[in-house]
Motif scaffolding. Structure first.
Motif, PDB file in Angstrom:
ATOM      1  N   THR A   1       7.850 -16.929   8.351  1.00 26.73           N
ATOM      2  CA  THR A   1       6.788 -15.659   8.698  1.00 26.73           C
ATOM      3  C   THR A   1       6.835 -14.788   7.343  1.00 26.73           C
ATOM      4  N   GLY A   2       5.748 -13.995   7.251  1.00 23.42           N
ATOM      5  CA  GLY A   2       5.899 -12.695   6.182  1.00 23.42           C
ATOM      6  C   GLY A   2       5.981 -11.546   7.178  1.00 23.42           C
ATOM      7  N   ASP A   3       5.673 -10.268   6.086  1.00 24.29           N
ATOM      8  CA  ASP A   3       5.853  -9.129   6.821  1.00 24.29           C
ATOM      9  C   ASP A   3       4.739  -8.234   6.250  1.00 24.29           C
ATOM     10  N   ARG A   4       4.047  -7.575   7.006  1.00 26.09           N
ATOM     11  CA  ARG A   4       2.731  -6.668   6.591  1.00 26.09           C
ATOM     12  C   ARG A   4       3.010  -5.369   7.635  1.00 26.09           C
ATOM     13  N   VAL A   5       2.701  -4.117   7.305  1.00 25.74           N
ATOM     14  CA  VAL A   5       2.377  -3.247   8.289  1.00 25.74           C
ATOM     15  C   VAL A   5       1.027  -2.454   8.072  1.00 25.74           C
ATOM     16  N   LEU A   6       0.610  -2.772   6.933  1.00 26.24           N
ATOM     17  CA  LEU A   6      -0.470  -1.971   6.375  1.00 26.24           C
ATOM     18  C   LEU A   6      -1.455  -2.938   5.457  1.00 26.24           C
ATOM     19  N   ALA A   7      -2.970  -2.643   5.566  1.00 24.28           N
ATOM     20  CA  ALA A   7      -3.723  -3.340   4.950  1.00 24.28           C
ATOM     21  C   ALA A   7      -4.674  -2.223   4.234  1.00 24.28           C
ATOM     22  N   PRO A   8      -4.306  -1.465   3.315  1.00 24.59           N
ATOM     23  CA  PRO A   8      -4.802  -0.030   3.002  1.00 24.59           C
ATOM     24  C   PRO A   8      -6.367  -0.520   2.356  1.00 24.59           C
ATOM     25  N   VAL A   9      -7.274   0.478   2.673  1.00 21.36           N
ATOM     26  CA  VAL A   9      -8.469   0.263   2.221  1.00 21.36           C
ATOM     27  C   VAL A   9      -8.802   0.035   0.639  1.00 21.36           C
ATOM     28  N   ALA A  10      -7.729   1.374   0.198  1.00 25.57           N
ATOM     29  CA  ALA A  10      -7.523   1.577  -1.297  1.00 25.57           C
ATOM     30  C   ALA A  10      -6.227   1.795  -1.631  1.00 25.57           C
ATOM     31  N   PRO A  11      -5.374   0.526  -1.884  1.00 25.43           N
ATOM     32  CA  PRO A  11      -3.926   0.335  -2.212  1.00 25.43           C
ATOM     33  C   PRO A  11      -3.822   1.193  -3.595  1.00 25.43           C
ATOM     34  N   SER A  12      -2.717   1.956  -3.776  1.00 21.97           N
ATOM     35  CA  SER A  12      -2.316   2.607  -4.941  1.00 21.97           C
ATOM     36  C   SER A  12      -1.919   1.544  -6.160  1.00 21.97           C
ATOM     37  N   VAL A  13      -1.435   0.330  -5.849  1.00 24.72           N
ATOM     38  CA  VAL A  13      -1.138  -0.582  -6.761  1.00 24.72           C
ATOM     39  C   VAL A  13      -1.698  -1.946  -6.386  1.00 24.72           C
ATOM     40  N   PRO A  14      -1.858  -2.802  -7.491  1.00 24.79           N
ATOM     41  CA  PRO A  14      -2.596  -3.934  -7.023  1.00 24.79           C
ATOM     42  C   PRO A  14      -1.533  -5.003  -6.496  1.00 24.79           C
ATOM     43  N   TYR A  15      -2.221  -5.796  -5.750  1.00 23.33           N
ATOM     44  CA  TYR A  15      -1.426  -7.007  -4.915  1.00 23.33           C
ATOM     45  C   TYR A  15      -0.636  -7.909  -6.281  1.00 23.33           C
ATOM     46  N   PRO A  16       0.605  -8.233  -5.917  1.00 22.50           N
ATOM     47  CA  PRO A  16       1.153  -9.073  -6.829  1.00 22.50           C
ATOM     48  C   PRO A  16       0.535 -10.569  -6.906  1.00 22.50           C
ATOM     49  N   GLY A  17      -0.612 -10.712  -6.829  1.00 25.10           N
ATOM     50  CA  GLY A  17      -1.301 -12.171  -6.722  1.00 25.10           C
ATOM     51  C   GLY A  17      -2.134 -12.273  -8.360  1.00 25.10           C
ATOM     52  N   GLN A  18      -2.757 -13.244  -8.083  1.00 26.22           N
ATOM     53  CA  GLN A  18      -3.535 -13.867  -9.310  1.00 26.22           C
ATOM     54  C   GLN A  18      -4.673 -12.642  -9.733  1.00 26.22           C
ATOM     55  N   ASP A  19      -5.523 -12.097  -8.759  1.00 26.26           N
ATOM     56  CA  ASP A  19      -6.394 -11.096  -9.159  1.00 26.26           C
ATOM     57  C   ASP A  19      -6.209  -9.850  -8.801  1.00 26.26           C
TER      58      ASP A  19
ATOM     59  N   LEU B   1      14.941 -11.553   2.755  1.00 26.26           N
ATOM     60  CA  LEU B   1      14.757 -10.089   2.784  1.00 26.26           C
ATOM     61  C   LEU B   1      13.790  -9.770   1.461  1.00 26.26           C
ATOM     62  N   GLY B   2      13.168  -8.731   1.472  1.00 17.11           N
ATOM     63  CA  GLY B   2      12.388  -8.302   0.301  1.00 17.11           C
ATOM     64  C   GLY B   2      12.157  -6.901   0.448  1.00 17.11           C
ATOM     65  N   LEU B   3      11.867  -6.151  -0.835  1.00 14.02           N
ATOM     66  CA  LEU B   3      11.619  -4.917  -0.665  1.00 14.02           C
ATOM     67  C   LEU B   3      10.125  -4.381  -0.843  1.00 14.02           C
ATOM     68  N   GLY B   4       9.233  -5.255  -0.841  1.00 13.14           N
ATOM     69  CA  GLY B   4       7.881  -5.021  -0.872  1.00 13.14           C
ATOM     70  C   GLY B   4       7.124  -4.445  -2.014  1.00 13.14           C
ATOM     71  N   TRP B   5       5.966  -4.385  -2.134  1.00 14.86           N
ATOM     72  CA  TRP B   5       5.092  -4.056  -3.287  1.00 14.86           C
ATOM     73  C   TRP B   5       4.295  -2.634  -3.007  1.00 14.86           C
ATOM     74  N   MET B   6       4.186  -2.261  -1.899  1.00 10.10           N
ATOM     75  CA  MET B   6       3.224  -1.263  -1.349  1.00 10.10           C
ATOM     76  C   MET B   6       3.700   0.091  -1.181  1.00 10.10           C
ATOM     77  N   PRO B   7       3.539   1.032  -1.699  1.00  5.65           N
ATOM     78  CA  PRO B   7       4.182   2.395  -1.422  1.00  5.65           C
ATOM     79  C   PRO B   7       3.635   2.970  -0.298  1.00  5.65           C
ATOM     80  N   GLU B   8       2.139   2.583   0.197  1.00 11.43           N
ATOM     81  CA  GLU B   8       1.643   2.904   1.293  1.00 11.43           C
ATOM     82  C   GLU B   8       2.320   2.480   2.549  1.00 11.43           C
ATOM     83  N   GLU B   9       2.976   1.290   2.493  1.00 11.08           N
ATOM     84  CA  GLU B   9       3.806   0.843   3.754  1.00 11.08           C
ATOM     85  C   GLU B   9       5.028   1.784   3.877  1.00 11.08           C
ATOM     86  N   TYR B  10       5.539   2.247   2.834  1.00 13.13           N
ATOM     87  CA  TYR B  10       6.841   2.720   3.066  1.00 13.13           C
ATOM     88  C   TYR B  10       6.301   4.252   3.406  1.00 13.13           C
TER      89      TYR B  10
END
Length: 301
Positions: free
Chosen positions: A32-50, A113-122
């Motif tokens: 399983t993965g872990d998310r707590v937010l799906a921001p409308v306007a995240p401050s940093v891009p998702y670390p994926g292809q696009d 464990l991971g540290l995530g990528w999205m400041p908004e979740e923190y």
């Protein structure tokens, strides 16, 4: 393979069906993965292809609750997190939750464990974005101490645990394996020095094994046996109808190209590979069918 804990199939029926079917097919683990937010306007891009976070992440289940539910409907498969953000709750609470899941699953838990990528979740969980590495190290200290049982206390820069008696012990001793998603020299050193393995994402195998070599070197420097470490490689297939160019694999490709990648990964020395068939829009029936065809293809090699 991964459980459907994101998107429209993140429902009890989806977890039950995938869990039971995967175990019957012969898969070795569920993740399983872990998310707590799906921001409308995240401050940093998702670390994926696009750089855009998949819409499926807007519906997310609690990863440990989902694994507990899967544990109740399976008997053999291991249960892993890829990844659980270990900094979003007090480490004493995390230690208790993970020990409980290891007990109720009779020792089938792998803690990724991971540290995530999205400041908004923190921000949402009121945990500082800065100093994550130090917070992770102290969290690991608390996990190790709590899982040892007996009398435990901790006093560090961030957390204090008054002396207490701990009767809850994980089923696995000294505790469930802890793996880390890391891609920096500091992360590799942390894995080599004190953890049980690495959780990389799919990439060209030459680059992957070069990184693994750095982890092995760190383990040797710490006086540990590198053979005690393992690598569990996450693959997020983006399936195409026609063959992708070789340089595009494993970012995208046909099912057959992903089968070939899995075989080549095993030959290169990858210990375990798991796939998230939820990355390509599919129905639950299609997801199960693809999972069966993938495993059949890998076994045929």
């Amino acid at each position: 393979m991964t459980l459907p804990t994101f998107g429209p199939d993140a429902q009890p029926e989806g977890i039950m069906r995938v869990s039971r079917t995967a175990e019957d097919m012969g898969y070795d683990s569920l993740w399983t993965g872990d998310r707590v937010l799906a921001p409308v306007a995240p401050s940093v891009p998702y670390p994926g292809q696009d750089g855009v976070m998949p819409r499926t992440y807007e519906n997310h289940l609690d990863p440990l609750v989902a694994l507990t539910f899967a544990a109740a409907h399976t008997n053999r498969v291991r249960l892993g997190t890829s990844t659980l953000n270990g900094l979003w709750q007090p480490p004493i609470m995390l230690a208790r939750s993970l020990a409980t899941l290891d007990v109720v699953s009779r020792g089938r838990l792998d803690v990724g464990l991971g540290l995530g990528w999205m400041p908004e979740e923190y921000e949402a969980v009121d945990v500082p974005w800065s100093g994550r590495g130090a917070r992770l190290d102290e969290t690991l200290d608390v996990l190790d101490g709590y899982w040892s049982g007996g009398t435990f206390a901790h006093e560090g820069p961030l957390f204090t645990v008054p002396e207490t008696r701990v009767g809850l012990r994980p089923h696995q001793r000294p505790g469930p394996p802890v793996l880390l998603a890391a891609f920096t020299p500091r992360g590799f050193a942390r894995i080599g020095r004190r953890l049980d393995g690495w959780l990389p994402g799919a990439m060209p195998l030459t680059r992957l094994m070069d990184m693994w070599g750095a982890i092995v070197e760190e383990a040797e420097k710490a006086g540990r046996d590198p053979a005690s470490l393992r690598m569990a490689l996450r693959v997020n297939p983006v399936l195409t109808g026609t063959a992708a160019e070789p340089e595009q694999v494993p970012q995208r490709g046909t099912l057959e190209q992903y089968v070939d990648y899995a075989r080549e990964a095993a030959e290169a020395g990858v210990h375990e590979l798991f796939v998230d068939f939820g990355q390509t829009p599919t129905t639950l029936d299609e997801r199960v069918d693809i999972a069966g065809r993938f495993l059949t293809g890998v076994r045929a090699g």
